[in-house]
Design a protein around this motif. Structure first.
Motif, PDB file in Angstrom:
ATOM      1  N   THR A 236      38.565 -15.811  55.343  1.00 53.68           N
ATOM      2  CA  THR A 236      38.352 -15.389  53.964  1.00 53.68           C
ATOM      3  C   THR A 236      38.101 -16.563  53.013  1.00 53.68           C
ATOM      4  O   THR A 236      37.124 -16.580  52.276  1.00 53.68           O
ATOM      5  CB  THR A 236      39.554 -14.556  53.475  1.00 53.68           C
ATOM      6  OG1 THR A 236      39.751 -13.467  54.375  1.00 53.68           O
ATOM      7  CG2 THR A 236      39.309 -14.016  52.076  1.00 53.68           C
ATOM      8  N   CYS A 237      38.983 -17.570  53.061  1.00 55.63           N
ATOM      9  CA  CYS A 237      38.833 -18.708  52.145  1.00 55.63           C
ATOM     10  C   CYS A 237      37.473 -19.369  52.329  1.00 55.63           C
ATOM     11  O   CYS A 237      36.801 -19.735  51.365  1.00 55.63           O
ATOM     12  CB  CYS A 237      39.960 -19.723  52.353  1.00 55.63           C
ATOM     13  SG  CYS A 237      40.148 -20.296  54.065  1.00 55.63           S
ATOM     14  N   THR A 238      37.078 -19.514  53.589  1.00 58.54           N
ATOM     15  CA  THR A 238      35.816 -20.177  53.910  1.00 58.54           C
ATOM     16  C   THR A 238      34.620 -19.394  53.385  1.00 58.54           C
ATOM     17  O   THR A 238      33.672 -19.962  52.860  1.00 58.54           O
ATOM     18  CB  THR A 238      35.684 -20.272  55.444  1.00 58.54           C
ATOM     19  OG1 THR A 238      36.923 -20.651  56.000  1.00 58.54           O
ATOM     20  CG2 THR A 238      34.618 -21.243  55.833  1.00 58.54           C
ATOM     21  N   PHE A 239      34.679 -18.089  53.560  1.00 60.33           N
ATOM     22  CA  PHE A 239      33.509 -17.273  53.257  1.00 60.33           C
ATOM     23  C   PHE A 239      33.360 -16.965  51.765  1.00 60.33           C
ATOM     24  O   PHE A 239      32.270 -16.650  51.305  1.00 60.33           O
ATOM     25  CB  PHE A 239      33.536 -15.972  54.074  1.00 60.33           C
ATOM     26  CG  PHE A 239      33.347 -16.196  55.563  1.00 60.33           C
ATOM     27  CD1 PHE A 239      33.005 -17.444  56.055  1.00 60.33           C
ATOM     28  CD2 PHE A 239      33.494 -15.162  56.470  1.00 60.33           C
ATOM     29  CE1 PHE A 239      32.826 -17.667  57.419  1.00 60.33           C
ATOM     30  CE2 PHE A 239      33.311 -15.368  57.831  1.00 60.33           C
ATOM     31  CZ  PHE A 239      32.986 -16.625  58.308  1.00 60.33           C
ATOM     32  N   VAL A 240      34.439 -17.041  51.014  1.00 60.66           N
ATOM     33  CA  VAL A 240      34.283 -16.868  49.561  1.00 60.66           C
ATOM     34  C   VAL A 240      34.107 -18.215  48.867  1.00 60.66           C
ATOM     35  O   VAL A 240      33.812 -18.274  47.681  1.00 60.66           O
ATOM     36  CB  VAL A 240      35.468 -16.086  48.914  1.00 60.66           C
ATOM     37  CG1 VAL A 240      35.566 -14.681  49.500  1.00 60.66           C
ATOM     38  CG2 VAL A 240      36.780 -16.839  49.047  1.00 60.66           C
ATOM     39  N   CYS A 241      34.255 -19.300  49.614  1.00 60.39           N
ATOM     40  CA  CYS A 241      34.176 -20.649  49.028  1.00 60.39           C
ATOM     41  C   CYS A 241      32.736 -21.027  48.702  1.00 60.39           C
ATOM     42  O   CYS A 241      31.864 -20.890  49.543  1.00 60.39           O
ATOM     43  CB  CYS A 241      34.756 -21.674  50.008  1.00 60.39           C
ATOM     44  SG  CYS A 241      34.679 -23.357  49.377  1.00 60.39           S
ATOM     45  N   PRO A 242      32.495 -21.533  47.492  1.00 64.28           N
ATOM     46  CA  PRO A 242      31.126 -21.926  47.150  1.00 64.28           C
ATOM     47  C   PRO A 242      30.680 -23.234  47.808  1.00 64.28           C
ATOM     48  O   PRO A 242      29.501 -23.554  47.772  1.00 64.28           O
ATOM     49  CB  PRO A 242      31.162 -22.061  45.629  1.00 64.28           C
ATOM     50  CG  PRO A 242      32.585 -22.252  45.275  1.00 64.28           C
ATOM     51  CD  PRO A 242      33.408 -21.606  46.342  1.00 64.28           C
ATOM     52  N   THR A 243      31.609 -23.998  48.378  1.00 65.77           N
ATOM     53  CA  THR A 243      31.188 -25.288  48.951  1.00 65.77           C
ATOM     54  C   THR A 243      31.292 -25.359  50.472  1.00 65.77           C
ATOM     55  O   THR A 243      30.805 -26.320  51.061  1.00 65.77           O
ATOM     56  CB  THR A 243      31.995 -26.470  48.355  1.00 65.77           C
ATOM     57  OG1 THR A 243      33.327 -26.426  48.876  1.00 65.77           O
ATOM     58  CG2 THR A 243      32.036 -26.420  46.846  1.00 65.77           C
ATOM     59  N   CYS A 244      31.931 -24.410  51.109  1.00 63.49           N
ATOM     60  CA  CYS A 244      31.999 -24.447  52.573  1.00 63.49           C
ATOM     61  C   CYS A 244      30.589 -24.311  53.125  1.00 63.49           C
ATOM     62  O   CYS A 244      29.817 -23.469  52.679  1.00 63.49           O
ATOM     63  CB  CYS A 244      32.889 -23.325  53.102  1.00 63.49           C
ATOM     64  SG  CYS A 244      34.615 -23.817  53.233  1.00 63.49           S
ATOM     65  N   LEU A 296      39.185 -32.610  50.325  1.00 67.29           N
ATOM     66  CA  LEU A 296      39.873 -33.561  49.452  1.00 67.29           C
ATOM     67  C   LEU A 296      39.772 -35.015  49.883  1.00 67.29           C
ATOM     68  O   LEU A 296      40.038 -35.917  49.092  1.00 67.29           O
ATOM     69  CB  LEU A 296      41.356 -33.179  49.328  1.00 67.29           C
ATOM     70  CG  LEU A 296      41.645 -31.807  48.701  1.00 67.29           C
ATOM     71  CD1 LEU A 296      43.120 -31.443  48.833  1.00 67.29           C
ATOM     72  CD2 LEU A 296      41.226 -31.792  47.236  1.00 67.29           C
ATOM     73  N   VAL A 297      39.414 -35.264  51.145  1.00 68.51           N
ATOM     74  CA  VAL A 297      39.372 -36.658  51.607  1.00 68.51           C
ATOM     75  C   VAL A 297      38.026 -37.022  52.261  1.00 68.51           C
ATOM     76  O   VAL A 297      37.345 -37.929  51.794  1.00 68.51           O
ATOM     77  CB  VAL A 297      40.534 -36.956  52.597  1.00 68.51           C
ATOM     78  CG1 VAL A 297      40.519 -38.430  52.994  1.00 68.51           C
ATOM     79  CG2 VAL A 297      41.877 -36.587  51.979  1.00 68.51           C
ATOM     80  N   TYR A 298      37.642 -36.307  53.317  1.00 67.30           N
ATOM     81  CA  TYR A 298      36.449 -36.741  54.063  1.00 67.30           C
ATOM     82  C   TYR A 298      35.176 -36.644  53.217  1.00 67.30           C
ATOM     83  O   TYR A 298      34.377 -37.580  53.177  1.00 67.30           O
ATOM     84  CB  TYR A 298      36.247 -35.914  55.342  1.00 67.30           C
ATOM     85  CG  TYR A 298      37.441 -35.814  56.254  1.00 67.30           C
ATOM     86  CD1 TYR A 298      38.337 -36.879  56.387  1.00 67.30           C
ATOM     87  CD2 TYR A 298      37.680 -34.668  57.008  1.00 67.30           C
ATOM     88  CE1 TYR A 298      39.435 -36.778  57.232  1.00 67.30           C
ATOM     89  CE2 TYR A 298      38.761 -34.563  57.857  1.00 67.30           C
ATOM     90  CZ  TYR A 298      39.641 -35.616  57.964  1.00 67.30           C
ATOM     91  OH  TYR A 298      40.718 -35.511  58.791  1.00 67.30           O
ATOM     92  N   TYR A 299      34.993 -35.505  52.567  1.00 72.41           N
ATOM     93  CA  TYR A 299      33.770 -35.355  51.770  1.00 72.41           C
ATOM     94  C   TYR A 299      33.701 -36.411  50.660  1.00 72.41           C
ATOM     95  O   TYR A 299      32.694 -37.106  50.520  1.00 72.41           O
ATOM     96  CB  TYR A 299      33.652 -33.933  51.203  1.00 72.41           C
ATOM     97  CG  TYR A 299      32.335 -33.682  50.488  1.00 72.41           C
ATOM     98  CD1 TYR A 299      31.258 -33.076  51.139  1.00 72.41           C
ATOM     99  CD2 TYR A 299      32.148 -34.084  49.165  1.00 72.41           C
ATOM    100  CE1 TYR A 299      30.040 -32.884  50.492  1.00 72.41           C
ATOM    101  CE2 TYR A 299      30.943 -33.895  48.509  1.00 72.41           C
ATOM    102  CZ  TYR A 299      29.894 -33.283  49.176  1.00 72.41           C
ATOM    103  OH  TYR A 299      28.691 -33.103  48.533  1.00 72.41           O
ATOM    104  N   PHE A 307      34.917 -34.605  45.049  1.00 73.44           N
ATOM    105  CA  PHE A 307      35.658 -33.629  45.851  1.00 73.44           C
ATOM    106  C   PHE A 307      34.765 -32.435  46.151  1.00 73.44           C
ATOM    107  O   PHE A 307      33.947 -32.051  45.312  1.00 73.44           O
ATOM    108  CB  PHE A 307      36.902 -33.146  45.094  1.00 73.44           C
ATOM    109  CG  PHE A 307      37.924 -34.226  44.894  1.00 73.44           C
ATOM    110  CD1 PHE A 307      38.680 -34.678  45.968  1.00 73.44           C
ATOM    111  CD2 PHE A 307      38.136 -34.787  43.644  1.00 73.44           C
ATOM    112  CE1 PHE A 307      39.627 -35.688  45.792  1.00 73.44           C
ATOM    113  CE2 PHE A 307      39.074 -35.798  43.459  1.00 73.44           C
ATOM    114  CZ  PHE A 307      39.818 -36.248  44.536  1.00 73.44           C
ATOM    115  N   SER A 308      34.952 -31.820  47.329  1.00 72.53           N
ATOM    116  CA  SER A 308      34.125 -30.634  47.591  1.00 72.53           C
ATOM    117  C   SER A 308      34.925 -29.363  47.319  1.00 72.53           C
ATOM    118  O   SER A 308      35.012 -28.465  48.150  1.00 72.53           O
ATOM    119  CB  SER A 308      33.501 -30.650  48.983  1.00 72.53           C
ATOM    120  OG  SER A 308      34.466 -30.726  49.982  1.00 72.53           O
TER     121      SER A 308
END
Lengths: 338, 321
Positions: A236-244, A296-299, A307-308
């Motif tokens: 859910t979090c991934t699919f509603v996320c605008p940056t995933c 928060l870190v890699y991107y 931050f992404s």
């Protein structure tokens, strides 16, 4: 600055749709979604859509190529790219920032031509916020929700929709619409009130501790275990996320060949990255950690500290167990040394 | 005794080594399921309120396999899920200490937020929720923002417990939970198809419904199994509209207690519970009243066989014999 009375919005949408296919946030069975405009479709009163504006540029599923077999030969047919202009109305400041974040992924070499074609053919009309919700935290990423950019910025006051062009594309678009002249001063009070609300949003994040230097310290943080404990491993979090932006490429066998498509994938899923060497992350703790370390870190490490996450708050609203990036950031950031 | 005090007592006395409960969030409604290992932790962040809607039964599958005894607080509908999972040998009953908590209904956070925009805090005052919002105080009638499953509550009876906090309730045979199913049954096949297509076409295939479902406890779901070639993560065709949710409903038929978690967690507000309720209603009609999770002994209709069972053709819409 141009304007049109609020009551004449249907007329404006019809005129926009005359110039190019128009998409706007509308209610669909009680759920706000970016919808292809047609007669009768009205702008939602909800602050934001459940699925983000990302979907219009990076759809959940798209065909990449078709392979047709005949006898001993294979014919490869490349899938078509977007070749017609379209307009997206009602993009909030958070979703607009997500395009910048996605651009850095999809428009870096080798460019993603599917995404690129959609970006080039789109005109973006943003919609400024003046009634944010408690789940909004775009201010943590220095986003000014009361004055987003895009090709055109729209401000919806009690009586009118004010429109300001920011680019040449935006100027050309506004010139084709039935608008009257307006002045910046007309939205001054509206914008002041919006900024006052934005300033006192309850979620205030200190993200200064999320740096590349602390990568291993954060990676090995003991809090990942309790934070991820209740995670259901859904997407859910991934699919509603605008940056995933992660996707999987799959082949579907058709009657006379193969359809190659890509579909969104989620690092929260147990088979995510199974394809590389059959070594997906073993437990939900590692999968959960990946999602937040990436944001928060890699991107930021790879993208000049950006931050992404855009603070849209969709994951705060939709996670079935209410675990989210705010709780993660507060837990990990709050325990900084010194 | 209140839930929080009970959690502290159980941990302090050493009766249990862990407590499964709900942890305080940023606001009033965003509680996260959590395992508490000390009285101090409970003191700090344990919350129980009408906003503790999540059914924690499924977590007990893993928790009951760990060392020591874990305590869990069960609302009536959670207790049906737990008993069903005990019956299926998924929860190890000897490793859990169950505290029954009577329930007057849980709140749908989305509904509450719609009624109190910018919601930051809430307190209950005799059937009214007094909400602090970014835009001032707002009063909302508790009964207006209950979850659908609570509005048509099937039972206030806690069916399995070691200890009860308060009085046990009763089953509610007057529940109108099948009314919406009947409405859909009365549609023509074309209208019914259109209804489900409209609802299911919103599916984003996030799997939240499946992953939260206490009846969906397979080690590897058939739809995640790449080795079988049945894995599917893309709403690429009409799969979601025509197969996925129906297959899942068939798979849990006879085991689904109608806890309503699938609809509670759906980000797209698809009324998935209606599929399950349709099967429950059909089983009740065709094989006699049956409530999954109500007891530990009865055979579910799909596993039972009696000579006087109806023929498959008896099902509505099937070809008549």
């Amino acid at each position: 600055m141009k304007k049109i009375e609020k009551a004449r919005l249907p007329e404006l949408f019809a005129a926009l749709n005359e110039t190019a296919a128009l998409y706007l946030p509308a209610d669909r069975d009680g759920v706000a979604a970016f919808t292809r405009w047609q007669e009768g479709v009205t702008l939602t009163e909800k602050l934001n859509t459940v699925r983000s504006a990302k979907d219009l540029f990076f759809p959940q599923v798209e065909t990449l190529a078709n392979f047709k077999t005949q006898g001993g030969t294979i014919e490869i047919e490349d899938a078509a790219r977007q070749d017609e202009d379209f307009i997206v109305f009602g993009v909030r400041a958070c979703d607009l920032r997500s395009f910048e974040i996605l651009d850095r992924v999809f428009l870096a070499e080798p460019q993603d031509t599917f995404y690129k074609a959609r970006r080039e053919h789109a005109a973006i009309i943003t919609l400024a916020c003046n009634a944010p919700e408690e789940t909004c935290f775009c201010t943590a990423f220095s986003i000014d929700a009361a004055d987003p950019q895009g090709d055109v910025t729209a401000f919806l006051t009690d009586t009118a929709l004010c429109l300001r062009a920011n680019t040449e594309k935006g100027e050309n678009l506004l010139a084709k619409l039935p608008l009257s002249d307006g002045a910046e001063s007309e939205i001054a009070a509206w914008q002041k009130q919006a900024r006052e609300t934005l300033e006192k949003l309850p979620i205030q994040l200190d993200l200064s501790g999320f740096t590349g230097e602390r990568m291993m310290e954060l990676f090995n943080h003991p809090a990942w275990q309790p934070l991820s404990e209740a995670c259901l491993g859904c997407g859910t979090c991934t699919f509603v996320c605008p940056t995933c932006q992660c996707y999987d490429v799959k082949d579907f066998k058709t009657k006379d060949g193969v359809q190659r498509f890509r579909c969104w994938d989620s690092c929260m899923y147990s088979d995510f990255t199974m394809m590389s060497a059959g070594q997906p992350r073993p437990t939900q703790k590692e999968r959960f950690r990946q999602r937040f370390m990436h944001k928060l870190v890699y991107y930021p490490m790879n993208n000049e500290g950006i931050f992404s996450c855009v603070g849209c708050g969709r994951c705060l609203q939709k996670c079935p167990i209410h675990m989210n990036i705010v709780k993660v950031a507060k837990t990990l950031g709050g325990e900084r040394d010194a | 005794m209140q839930v929080k005090e009970k959690a502290i007592e159980l941990l302090s006395s050493g009766k249990v080594s862990r407590v499964l409960g709900w942890k305080q969030g940023e606001f009033c409604y965003d509680l996260t399921p959590a395992v508490f290992e000390s009285a101090e932790e409970v003191e700090r962040s344990f919350v129980f309120s009408p906003l503790a809607g999540a059914n924690l039964a499924k977590y007990l599958i893993a928790e009951s396999r760990k060392e020591g005894v874990v305590a869990a607080f069960l609302k009536p509908c959670d207790s049906y899920s737990v008993l069903q999972l005990c019956k299926e040998h998924r929860i190890r009953r000897e490793n859990v200490y169950l505290v029954g908590v009577p329930c007057e209904g849980t709140v749908d956070p989305d509904l509450l937020r719609e009624n109190a925009k910018g919601l930051t805090a809430v307190r209950e005052a005799g059937g009214t929720l007094v909400c602090d919002t970014l835009y001032g105080e707002k009063r909302v009638d508790l009964s207006a923002v209950l979850l659908e499953r609570c509005k048509v509550c099937k039972s206030k009876k806690i069916v399995v417990f070691d200890e009860l906090l308060g009085e046990n309730g009763e089953e509610n045979p007057q529940s109108t939970r099948f009314a919406a199913v009947e409405e859909i049954e009365n549609l023509t096949p074309e209208e019914r198809y259109a209804f489900w297509q409209k609802e299911l076409s919103r599916c984003i295939r996030c799997n939240a419904c499946r992953n939260v479902c206490p009846a969906c406890s397979c080690e590897t779901c058939v739809f995640d199994n790449a080795k079988l070639g049945t894995d599917n993560k893309a709403p690429a065709s009409r799969f979601e509209e025509q197969y996925f949710h129906i297959i899942r409903a068939f798979h849990v038929a006879g085991r689904c207690t109608d806890c309503g978690e699938c609809s509670r967690v759906c980000p797209q507000k698809i009324p998935l519970h209606l599929l399950n309720r349709k099967f429950i209603r059909d089983m009740n009609t065709l094989y006699g009243q049956y409530q999954a999770g109500a007891d530990e002994e009865s055979l579910p209709p799909m596993l039972d066989f009696r000579m006087d069972d109806c023929e498959p053709s008896a099902a509505r819409g099937g070809k008549q014999a």
